[in-house]
Write a protein that holds these residues in place. Structure first.
Motif, PDB file in Angstrom:
ATOM      1  N   ARG A  90       0.837  -1.198   0.000  1.00 48.77           N
ATOM      2  CA  ARG A  90       0.000   0.000   0.000  1.00 48.77           C
ATOM      3  C   ARG A  90       0.874   1.251   0.000  1.00 48.77           C
ATOM      4  O   ARG A  90       0.622   2.203  -0.747  1.00 48.77           O
ATOM      5  CB  ARG A  90      -0.932   0.003   1.203  1.00 48.77           C
ATOM      6  N   ARG A 114      -4.132  -3.257  -5.494  1.00 45.09           N
ATOM      7  CA  ARG A 114      -4.815  -4.527  -5.727  1.00 45.09           C
ATOM      8  C   ARG A 114      -4.236  -5.252  -6.941  1.00 45.09           C
ATOM      9  O   ARG A 114      -4.094  -6.478  -6.942  1.00 45.09           O
ATOM     10  CB  ARG A 114      -6.313  -4.286  -5.941  1.00 45.09           C
ATOM     11  N   ARG A 158      -4.751   4.704  -6.749  1.00 43.30           N
ATOM     12  CA  ARG A 158      -3.901   4.214  -5.648  1.00 43.30           C
ATOM     13  C   ARG A 158      -4.394   2.855  -5.134  1.00 43.30           C
ATOM     14  O   ARG A 158      -3.621   1.906  -5.001  1.00 43.30           O
ATOM     15  CB  ARG A 158      -3.872   5.242  -4.507  1.00 43.30           C
ATOM     16  N   VAL A 159      -5.691   2.796  -4.883  1.00 41.75           N
ATOM     17  CA  VAL A 159      -6.240   1.547  -4.336  1.00 41.75           C
ATOM     18  C   VAL A 159      -6.121   0.411  -5.352  1.00 41.75           C
ATOM     19  O   VAL A 159      -5.734  -0.715  -5.019  1.00 41.75           O
ATOM     20  CB  VAL A 159      -7.725   1.756  -3.945  1.00 41.75           C
ATOM     21  N   LEU A 160      -6.456   0.714  -6.595  1.00 43.16           N
ATOM     22  CA  LEU A 160      -6.480  -0.349  -7.605  1.00 43.16           C
ATOM     23  C   LEU A 160      -5.070  -0.801  -7.968  1.00 43.16           C
ATOM     24  O   LEU A 160      -4.857  -1.967  -8.297  1.00 43.16           O
ATOM     25  CB  LEU A 160      -7.218   0.124  -8.863  1.00 43.16           C
ATOM     26  N   TYR A 180     -11.376  11.533  -7.084  1.00 43.06           N
ATOM     27  CA  TYR A 180     -11.813  10.154  -6.900  1.00 43.06           C
ATOM     28  C   TYR A 180     -10.997   9.212  -7.798  1.00 43.06           C
ATOM     29  O   TYR A 180     -10.587   8.133  -7.391  1.00 43.06           O
ATOM     30  CB  TYR A 180     -13.311  10.049  -7.196  1.00 43.06           C
ATOM     31  N   ARG A 206      -7.967   9.672  -8.761  1.00 43.78           N
ATOM     32  CA  ARG A 206      -6.639   9.538  -8.143  1.00 43.78           C
ATOM     33  C   ARG A 206      -6.679   8.510  -7.011  1.00 43.78           C
ATOM     34  O   ARG A 206      -5.810   7.659  -6.891  1.00 43.78           O
ATOM     35  CB  ARG A 206      -6.184  10.889  -7.576  1.00 43.78           C
ATOM     36  N   HIS A 207      -7.712   8.630  -6.191  1.00 43.60           N
ATOM     37  CA  HIS A 207      -7.853   7.678  -5.090  1.00 43.60           C
ATOM     38  C   HIS A 207      -7.972   6.246  -5.631  1.00 43.60           C
ATOM     39  O   HIS A 207      -7.320   5.324  -5.141  1.00 43.60           O
ATOM     40  CB  HIS A 207      -9.084   8.044  -4.256  1.00 43.60           C
ATOM     41  N   LEU A 208      -8.802   6.094  -6.658  1.00 44.98           N
ATOM     42  CA  LEU A 208      -8.979   4.756  -7.233  1.00 44.98           C
ATOM     43  C   LEU A 208      -7.654   4.220  -7.775  1.00 44.98           C
ATOM     44  O   LEU A 208      -7.335   3.046  -7.605  1.00 44.98           O
ATOM     45  CB  LEU A 208     -10.012   4.793  -8.372  1.00 44.98           C
TER      46      LEU A 208
END
Ligand SMILES: Cc1cc2nc3c(=O)[nH]c(=O)nc-3n(C[C@H](O)[C@H](O)[C@H](O)COP(=O)(O)OP(=O)(O)OC[C@H]3O[C@@H](n4cnc5c(N)ncnc54)[C@H](O)[C@@H]3O)c2cc1C
Lengths: 823, 294
Positions: free
Chosen positions: B254, B287, B282-284, B276, B278-280
């Motif tokens: 992470r 993953r 990072r998270v994706l 949003y 940008r956030h995605l």
């Protein structure tokens, strides 16, 4: 030598030739028949309006306003007229004298403002997509090309997009008379007493976003004339209502106008309308003396099919600490769009009697203000008023449960009408004839595994699992079977709510059922055949159902509001009963018995206590031959019946939804969905199942995916299916459905209607589940559609701090732009 | 939705196609190459493009098919998405291409839309450009002047703008085989099953013997006017020993992906605003890398 035409002989021959099929011993009612109309509908080898080709046919294309609100200062169609293949081109001004005004059949108050609504704009456009000119050409391609040669001068005016702002002093006006169309009030009990000193008050605001009905078949119209009479083929739900309305608005005498709804591929209310294109097609056929056709594109449809929902709701529920509801107060702003169309103002009021849901209470107060904006008019969309009402009360009851620290099912149990209390007259004045909320709820809870899911939810909360589980409850009811005519009269609706049917036995014993309902995907041909087969004791295959053509089915009120079976199906039964009585009379005569001694069983009339009998097919032929009839008996076995219900019907049920919300991305996935519906007696379980599945999908569409979005200038930005998202099978879980059957007492079939149930029930079930999942994070509500971004933002902005690993990263404030333009 | 009138030309060979395109260029006509039509036809029907003629490459067999060429897999431009995702060669040697292609649209679109069309359209929301970028593919193009090669890093110039000169046809794409030790994943985030990616992450990750990450290549879909490489994260991932999030709540993956959005300029549209996205990203990315590691 010729043989004597003997009824028995002929019947024997027909039997030998295998034409008479034995009636099956099994009753048709309740049988999961595959739909007899599906082969042709699914393959498209049928009379869809756009499949119709007439000699000399011309094609119409409309030039549509690229602005939400503007004065038209000039339209020049001359260049278009001179293009190859173009037969005519007109501006709204060219047709102003003859085009009249599109009708509104529901003036809900005495002082309602009903603005003039020209089918083609003349001086001013008031919503994006409003037609301003048209081209008629020898093919649709030339018509489309010629639109580009039309010059229109617009003087932009301020768009009116927000209902609250529209009602403010000095707001730009959609119409001279102002932006308030009407205010309608309704009350029962002493609302002030209910709220005074109430220990608990839940006061919430919800947004019912604007939806775009998306029928599989786009709208299409063909108009033709032989110089004297006119025929209009239209992908409509309402051929009968349309004929009356068009006769009134176009001046074409009613008896010179035939309206045909050929096979129609879905409507969901969007084809319950008298559209500009229908009126204009007739006018163009009249002017040009040739058939004209118009078929919309999907983008044209997104702009100009009437839209649905679009209400701002304020609901307050007053309750005691033990969860007992004292009263409900509702204030609505309902977006009418730019004009009042067929039933625009009535739609929110269809919900007025439903905000109390299945609950008992002392007082109820409802106010609705209809507001004009520069958007496409709204009108009926699957559920029409009732989904909005059900959403508000079911969301609020869940919030009440949370406020009281009580299980949401328990709060409902403490308030709902118990099975012993039916018939029950609600605070909104409706008498619910029958129901069993306990049974449906118990069944649903068991199928859902409610307790297990609650345990898993607790565990995930404990573990701060980034994927949280939410459980949503929706115990809905709805009023269906529109409608007792006297009630519609008292609500100022322009017509009645009866339905008509004719049944005729043909000489060979086959049956034609003529119905005033107008199926557009519901399967009436199958269901009506089942009803007639049982009533007359004939095989299912021996029945055909005729509909949708005013010259074939001359009388009808058409299909909407889950009315077809409850009103139209009952009319079919009534007509069958009349035929049967005539057949009994004839049988008695032929068997030299008294009619009272003749009993009917399985398609055979028999003299009680003897073997002597006549089949209904034999009697059909005997009536046709007419050689030997009772005195004064007309030689036919036909009958008509018009049924006007005494009451609405009230389907109900319990829907339970479990969602998994990924708190890192905001994605919500429905994990399981259980629906137990009580739609009364069931004619065809397969059709019920289909309606429930489709209905749930559509309600989930509102909860998670669909929204008509306008930009700050008032342009619709969701004009394609890449922008206006509707769910497909791949986006939905397998629904688990079941039924309880509490027959309606208000009609002889015991049926209640199922067309809208799934849509009404599912939206709050899904959103309640999302709210339930997010509550520990301090999120109180997520506006529909609950997109991943909205859920993520709600989490990011919520006040409760949760451990970092399950917490969505908080966006820096500089990055949070105002959301998605104006609504 | 009816396109404005246009001429339709079906060349008999690639030479023929190049000649037609060259002639049109000389004449100053706007001529468009037609492959599967899944991106071009919607533009014509919405009247957002008005070419005077379409040159249909659909019947040129030499542009279609997949070949194993030793150190790379060659995918002909006219190979359909469906053929790509079912190709044994693709699945074995360049699985990331198969994984991403399987997320494109729906079966109907995948049977018509082509691998080369997806690249030549240069839509940053398309799933395959980010993959081509991550894998350092090479684009083989041809005009009447001859053939040339364009590396992926130079192919996607701007929004819907590939580095193709007028008159150039994309013949095919060389997809390098990365060799052993690599894991792959394409993580697509979209609102409905058939929708375009809100954000997508193409990840190829190689783990060393000790289990730590030795090399990572990350391509991002729909995070700017062109597909982009998440270079900062690629560097940050080097040497990371991915462990299931430790007892102390630490998650080295992470942390390494916390700047996956660095250097991007994500668009604002109906489905997401930039913060949003940008956030995605990072998270994706976290993953995708996790999934690629298996
Ligand atoms: C409903 C729908 C959903 C979709 N969803 C997705 C999705 O989720 N993800 C995704 O990645 N894509 C999606 N697509 C697009 C799809 O992948 C298309 O196949 C692709 O974008 C274009 O390929 P094509 O062969 O259809 O190209 P075309 O539409 O024929 O051409 C596209 C452009 O490329 C040019 N071109 C094509 N081939 C060549 C060539 N050989 N040489 C030079 N120029 C060329 C054309 O001139 C044109 O400008 C979707 C499409 C549709 C219709």
């Amino acid at each position: 030598m010729t043989e004597q035409l003997d009824a028995g002989l002929v019947a024997g021959r027909i039997a030998e030739s295998g034409q008479v099929s034995e009636p099956s011993a099994e009753r048709e009612m309740g049988r999961a028949r595959r739909r007899k109309e599906d082969a042709r509908l699914v393959t498209g080898r049928t009379m869809w309006t756009d499949n119709i080709q007439l000699p000399g046919m011309l094609y119409v294309a409309f030039l549509r306003s690229p602005m939400a609100h503007a004065r038209i200062t000039g339209v020049d169609v001359s260049a278009a007229r001179s293009l190859p293949g173009v037969v005519a081109a007109y501006s709204g001004r060219d047709l102003a004298e003859e085009q009249g005004s599109l009708p509104c059949a529901w003036p809900v108050t005495e002082d309602i403002v009903i603005p003039d609504h020209p089918p083609m704009a003349v001086d001013e456009v008031r919503y994006p997509g409003e037609a301003v000119a048209c081209v008629v050409a020898t093919d649709r391609y030339r018509a489309a090309d010629a639109l580009e040669a039309i010059a229109v001068d617009y003087e932009p005016l301020d768009p009116v997009l927000d209902m609250t702002e529209a009602l403010a002093e000095g707001a730009p006006k959609v119409h001279e008379a102002g932006n308030r169309a009407f205010t309608w009030k309704f009350a029962g009990g002493d609302i002030d007493a209910a709220f005074r000193d109430a220990p608990v008050v839940i006061d919430r605001a919800y947004v019912q976003q604007r939806l775009i009905p998306t029928a599989m078949e786009p709208r299409a119209v063909v108009a033709t004339t032989d110089g004297d009479g006119f025929t209009l083929y239209s992908a409509t739900q309402i051929p009968h209502v349309l004929r009356v309305m068009l006769a009134m608005t176009t001046g074409i005498p009613e008896h010179k106008l035939r309206v045909v709804a050929p096979d129609v591929g879905g409507g969901f209310g969007s084809k319950l309308q008298v559209t500009a294109e229908e009126v204009l097609a007739l006018l163009l056929a009249r002017r040009l003396g040739r058939p004209v056709k118009w078929t919309e594109s999907r983008s044209e449809g997104n702009l100009t099919v009437h839209h649905g929902r679009d209400q701002l709701q304020r609901i307050a529920v007053a309750a005691d600490r033990d969860g007992r509801i004292r009263g409900v107060r509702v204030e609505l702003l309902a977006d009418m769009g730019a004009y009042l169309m067929l039933v625009t103002p009535g739609v929110p009021l269809l919900g007025a009697f439903m905000y109390n849901g299945i609950y008992k209470m002392d007082a109820y107060d409802f106010t609705c203000t209809g507001v004009f904006t520069t958007k496409m008019p709204t009108d009926a969309y699957r559920g029409a008023g009732r989904p909005e009402a059900t959403f508000a009360i079911e969301r609020a009851v869940d919030e009440l449960a949370h406020e009281l620290g009580m299980d949401p099912v328990e709060v409902r149990r403490r308030n709902w009408i118990t099975r012993e209390e039916f018939p029950y007259t609600t605070i909104a004045g409706l008498t619910y004839d029958s129901g069993d909320y306990e049974a449906a709820t118990e069944k649903a809870l068991a199928m859902f595994g409610y307790d297990g899911l609650r345990a898993e939810q607790a565990d995930r909360r404990e573990r701060h699992d980034p994927v949280q589980l939410g459980i949503g409850v929706s115990t809905y009811t709805e009023m269906c079977g529109l409608a007792p005519s006297r009630v519609l009269g008292s609500l100022s609706y322009g017509a009645g709510g009866w339905e008509h049917a004719a049944v005729r036995l043909l000489p060979t014993g086959k049956v034609e059922v003529v119905t005033g309902t107008s199926p557009h995907g519901q399967g009436h041909e199958t269901a009506w055949s089942q009803i007639a087969a049982d009533a007359l004791g004939v095989p299912f295959e021996d029945v055909s159902v005729l509909h949708g053509d005013t010259s074939v089915a001359h009388r009808g009120m058409d299909t909407y509001g889950s009315r077809s079976l409850v009103v139209g199906g009952v009319a079919v039964l009534a007509a069958c009963e009349k035929v049967k009585e005539r057949a009994r009379e004839l049988a008695a005569h032929l068997m030299e018995a008294s009619a009272d001694d003749v009993e009917f069983d399985g398609g055979r009339f028999r003299v009680r206590g003897t073997d002597e009998g006549r089949t209904i097919q034999e009697l059909a032929l005997a009536a046709f031959a007419a050689h030997d009839l009772p005195g004064g008996f007309e030689p036919r076995l036909d009958a008509e019946a018009t049924f006007d219900p005494d009451n609405f019907s009230f389907p109900h049920g319990t829907h339970l939804c479990a969602v998994e919300v990924d708190t890192e991305t905001g994605r919500c996935a429905i994990r399981s969905y259980v629906a137990v519906d009580d739609v009364g007696s069931v004619v065809n379980p397969l059709i019920v199942e289909g309606q429930v599945h489709g209905g749930i999908a559509q309600g989930v569409g509102q909860a998670l995916f669909e929204e008509a979005v306008h930009d700050a200038d008032g342009n619709l930005v969701t004009t394609t299916m890449a922008d206006y998202l509707i769910p497909s099978a791949a986006d939905l879980p397998e629904f688990t459905t079941d039924r309880t059957e509490t027959p309606a007492t208000s009609n002889p079939l015991g049926v209640k209607g199922v067309g809208e149930a799934g849509t009404i029930a599912s939206t709050p079930a899904v959103v309640n589940a999302i709210a339930d999942a997010l509550r520990p994070y301090g999120v109180r509500d997520v506006r529909m559609p609950c997109t991943p971004e909205r859920i993520w933002r709600a989490l990011a902005e919520a006040e409760v701090t949760v451990p970092a690993q399950s917490r969505a990263a908080v966006p820096s404030t500089s990055e949070i732009a105002p959301e998605g333009g104006a609504r | 939705m009816i396109p404005a009138p246009f001429d339709y030309i079906r060349p008999a060979s690639v030479e023929d196609a190049c000649r037609v395109l060259a002639d049109a260029e000389t004449a100053g006509d706007e001529v468009k190459v037609l492959a599967g039509g899944q991106s071009l036809l919607p533009l014509l029907r919405l009247r957002l493009a008005y070419p005077s003629a379409l040159v249909d490459l659909g019947r040129l067999p030499e542009l279609r098919g997949v070949a194993d060429r030793g150190d790379h897999v060659y995918i002909g431009a006219l190979t359909t998405h469906d053929e790509v995702m079912r190709s044994g060669v693709v699945r074995e040697h360049v699985p990331l291409v198969a994984l991403a292609t399987a997320t494109v649209a729906d079966p109907a679109v995948r049977h018509r839309g082509t691998f080369g069309g997806s690249m030549a359209h240069a839509d940053p929301a398309g799933d395959l450009p980010a993959v081509a970028l991550a894998l350092d593919c090479v684009f083989v193009v041809r005009s009447s002047d001859g053939e040339r090669e364009i590396p992926a890093a130079e192919f996607f110039v701007d929004y819907l703008e590939p580095a193709l000169e007028p008159g150039e046809v994309l013949l095919g794409v060389r997809v390098p085989k990365l060799g052993s030790g690599w894991g792959f994943h394409y993580e697509k985030f979209h609102r409905t099953a058939q929708a375009w990616a809100t954000v997508g992450v193409a990840a190829a990750v190689r783990r060393g013997d000790g289990g730590t990450i030795e090399e990572a290549r990350i391509g991002l879909t729909n995070m700017g006017p062109t597909p982009v490489r998440a270079r900062v994260t690629e560097v940050a991932l080097r040497g990371v020993a991915p462990s299931p999030s430790g007892s102390n709540g630490s998650d080295p993956l992470r942390d390494a992906c916390a700047q996956a959005d660095a250097g991007t300029s994500p668009p604002a549209d109906l489905h997401a605003r930039p913060d949003y996205r940008r956030h995605l990203a990072r998270v994706l990315t976290r993953r995708a890398v996790g999934a690629a590691l298996g």
